[in-house]
Scaffold this active site. Structure first.
Site, PDB file in Angstrom:
ATOM      1  N   ASP A  31       0.938  -1.360  -0.015  1.00 20.19           N
ATOM      2  CA  ASP A  31       0.038   0.065   0.179  1.00 20.19           C
ATOM      3  C   ASP A  31       1.020   1.344   0.068  1.00 20.19           C
ATOM      4  OD1 ASP A  31      -2.302   1.511   0.110  1.00 20.19           O
ATOM      5  OD2 ASP A  31      -3.118   0.751   2.043  1.00 20.19           O
ATOM      6  N   CYS A  78      -6.209   4.626  -3.455  1.00 21.75           N
ATOM      7  CA  CYS A  78      -6.391   3.231  -3.224  1.00 21.75           C
ATOM      8  C   CYS A  78      -7.679   2.445  -3.891  1.00 21.75           C
ATOM      9  CB  CYS A  78      -6.370   3.081  -1.885  1.00 21.75           C
ATOM     10  SG  CYS A  78      -6.628   1.376  -1.344  1.00 21.75           S
ATOM     11  N   HIS A 132     -10.096  -2.348  -1.564  1.00 24.33           N
ATOM     12  CA  HIS A 132     -10.120  -1.449  -0.417  1.00 24.33           C
ATOM     13  C   HIS A 132     -11.439  -1.873   0.469  1.00 24.33           C
ATOM     14  CE1 HIS A 132      -9.614   2.653   1.218  1.00 24.33           C
ATOM     15  NE2 HIS A 132     -10.858   2.782   1.308  1.00 24.33           N
ATOM     16  N   ASP A 321      -0.109  -0.196  -4.991  1.00 21.50           N
ATOM     17  CA  ASP A 321      -1.400   0.508  -5.548  1.00 21.50           C
ATOM     18  C   ASP A 321      -1.197   1.880  -6.179  1.00 21.50           C
ATOM     19  OD1 ASP A 321      -1.324   1.696  -3.127  1.00 21.50           O
ATOM     20  OD2 ASP A 321      -3.420   1.466  -2.456  1.00 21.50           O
ATOM     21  N   HIS A 322      -0.124   2.743  -6.064  1.00 28.48           N
ATOM     22  CA  HIS A 322       0.168   3.768  -6.744  1.00 28.48           C
ATOM     23  C   HIS A 322       1.319   4.460  -5.940  1.00 28.48           C
ATOM     24  CE1 HIS A 322      -1.716   5.060  -3.114  1.00 28.48           C
ATOM     25  NE2 HIS A 322      -2.963   4.641  -3.384  1.00 28.48           N
TER      26      HIS A 322
END
Ligand SMILES: *[C@@H]1O[C@H](CO)[C@@H](O)[C@H](O)[C@H]1NC(C)=O
Ligand SMILES: *[C@@H]1O[C@H](CO)[C@@H](O)[C@H](O)[C@H]1NC(C)=O
Ligand SMILES: *[C@@H]1O[C@H](CO)[C@@H](O)[C@H](O)[C@H]1NC(C)=O
Length: 510
Positions: A31, A78, A132, A321-322
């Protein structure tokens, strides 16, 4: 096909070969992890001001994987990012742009990656953070899994909003284990329980393990700090918003401001405001330490896969996720369309295909993982490209299988990677493309349900950043070049390409 040919000749062997040919999947997620990993170093990344990351396990995984050095998320937050990856469809199809909406309610009853493997006879087991959590996934999308979902019991305890980071002393984490350790424990016991059936060819597994760090609060064992002596930590060299940035591009990083220690600084999160240098340094050091903690737990799971004798028949995918802004541009968290928020780490290990490591610099997107896993698992199936309107089609993809890049990492591929970010309650949508040499963004008026379409005639901002590492204008996205007379031809071309959309940027062969 090969299996089939084999079957017709050796009827008996085909049973064994046919079953064993299907590969298991270990699906690892982190995450908020940016691709600040040694394996990603290259001519234009990362910035030299970061200390060498201590991520031996991810580096080891990368060395026997297809390493996607330019993989981009479809939306840098997310749930939209995860929903997009897990359904293989983009936010404008899932209609998930926030942390509340559930794709099956607002987008369509789409087949997810774990659900796909479940439908194909796999035992599909999930733990930690994959979807999520909460209402955004109707509590982990139960239809995706063959058994009850697992969450770390200690998650709530360690995620209190008091402090943005905590280096936990050993006596404390021994008494009350950190959530990612509990998740790794669970992953290890799960792998043990599915190993025999997987090895005998009785039942394949899809095991998804979602770690929570390095998400805020940065909570990690104190011992992780030794990897990052204070003297190694530096301030970002661009702690200011890009010159000429339209205000709509900015995010006030409320997520960070919501922690009491940060709130006490009376920071506003406004453009070109700043946090005290000592706080910036502490946060950077804590982020790196939390990243190393995830790496450590992930290593335990990979070691177990190996020692159970499963590694040579199991695909391992890893993605964060990013990206995450660590004070670059004076910005924090994700929630933007900058390179630093949309660029994220992804790697895929496929036994027999990537054993010696394959690196590609081609532009890839997070929607590409679903079709890649389907092809790599050798189920003899291929996902079709979704048509324009796919709300009633359960199984299709808006991505492209990455398998051809394993054989030919420099193969002409996508001409752009697409991301987007909403503002003003989705009344504005920022669409951005990353091409090999540029990032180009348009912030347009956006109409939500039922149309979900931008109005290109009403723009509230445009941005152009140079990413050609041979150009003197590269500047880490510090200067918006969109009005620079020298770049007007490029702006016109990129605007056309952005508005033409992702279907016009697919690899030439598809
Ligand atoms: C969604 O699709 C699944 C099969 O993929 C089916 O079992 C389920 O009933 C569907 N749900 C709705 C609400 O249509
Ligand atoms: C923020 O600071 C940078 C660097 O001084 C400057 O170029 C930019 O114009 C500033 N932006 C705003 C909105 O003040
Ligand atoms: C995979 O590893 C196991 C245990 O190490 C071994 O018995 C098996 O022969 C290997 N299979 C392949 C296809 O290499």
């Amino acid at each position: 096909m090969q299996n089939f040919a084999f079957c017709t000749i050796f009827v008996f062997s085909c049973l064994i070969i046919g079953l064993n040919a299907r590969k298991n999947v270990l699906f690892l997620v982190s995450d908020d992890m940016r691709p600040e990993l040694t394996s990603f170093y290259g001519p234009d990344f990362p910035s030299p001001i970061h200390p060498p990351m201590h991520s031996p396990n991810l580096d080891r995984l990368a060395s026997s994987s297809l390493l996607l050095k330019h993989a981009y998320v479809q939306q840098a937050v997310c749930s939209p990012s995860r929903t997009s990856l897990l359904t293989g469809r983009r936010p404008d199809t899932t209609h998930v742009y926030d942390l509340v909406k559930y794709f099956r309610k607002v987008g369509g009853n789409f087949t997810t990656i774990p659900q796909f493997f479940k439908m194909n006879g796999y035992k599909s087991i999930g733990m930690g953070k994959i979807f999520h959590p909460g209402v955004a996934s109707a509590f982990d999308d139960p239809i995706s899994w063959t058994q009850a979902y697992y969450h770390a019991p200690n998650l709530g305890y360690w995620d209190a909003k008091e402090k943005s980071w905590i280096a936990v002393p050993e006596d404390q984490w021994k008494k009350r284990p950190l959530p990612d350790a509990q998740i790794a424990d669970r992953a290890i016991s799960t792998l043990k329980s599915v190993a025999e059936d997987a090895k005998s060819g009785k039942q394949n597994f899809f095991v998804a393990v979602g770690f929570h760090k390095p998400h805020l609060p940065f909570v990690f064992p104190e011992s992780m700090l030794v990897n990052y002596p204070e003297s190694a930590i530096a301030l970002p060299d661009n702690a200011y918003a890009p010159d000429g940035m339209p205000p709509v591009a900015w995010s006030n990083y409320e997520e960070l401001l919501s922690y009491k220690d940060i709130a006490a600084l009376h920071a506003t999160g406004k453009i070109n405001s700043s946090l005290p240098n000592s706080v910036v340094l502490d946060l950077r050091r804590a982020y790196y330490s939390a990243l190393s903690w995830t790496d450590f737990q992930l290593g335990r799971v990979l070691d177990e896969l190996e020692s159970l004798g499963l590694a040579n028949n199991t695909i391992v995918s890893f993605w964060g996720d990013h990206g995450w802004q660590l004070g670059e541009h004076g910005e924090w968290c994700k929630h933007t369309n900058f390179e630093i928020a949309t660029h994220a780490p992804m790697m895929i290990r496929i036994p027999g295909l990537t054993d010696n490591g394959v690196v590609t610099e081609q532009l890839t997107e997070y929607v590409d993982l679903f079709p890649t896993l389907v092809e790599a698992a050798e189920l003899g199936l291929k996902l079709d490209l979704c048509p324009e309107d796919s709300k009633n089609i359960q199984l299709c993809t808006e991505g492209e299988s990455l398998i051809p890049l394993i054989k030919e990492p420099t193969k002409p591929w996508k001409s752009a990677a697409f991301s987007q970010y909403p503002r003003d309650g989705s009344r504005i949508m920022g669409y951005t493309i990353r091409t090999r040499d540029y990032r180009y963004t348009e912030w347009a008026e956006f109409s939500g349900p039922p149309k979900y379409k931008p109005n290109w005639d009403n723009l509230v901002g445009r941005e152009l950043y140079n990413h050609d590492h041979t150009s003197p204008d590269i500047l880490e996205e510090n200067k918006n070049l969109v009005f620079d007379p020298k770049y007007q031809t490029i702006v016109k071309t990129l605007s056309k390409q952005l508005r033409a959309g992702w279907r016009n940027a697919l690899p030439p062969s598809s």
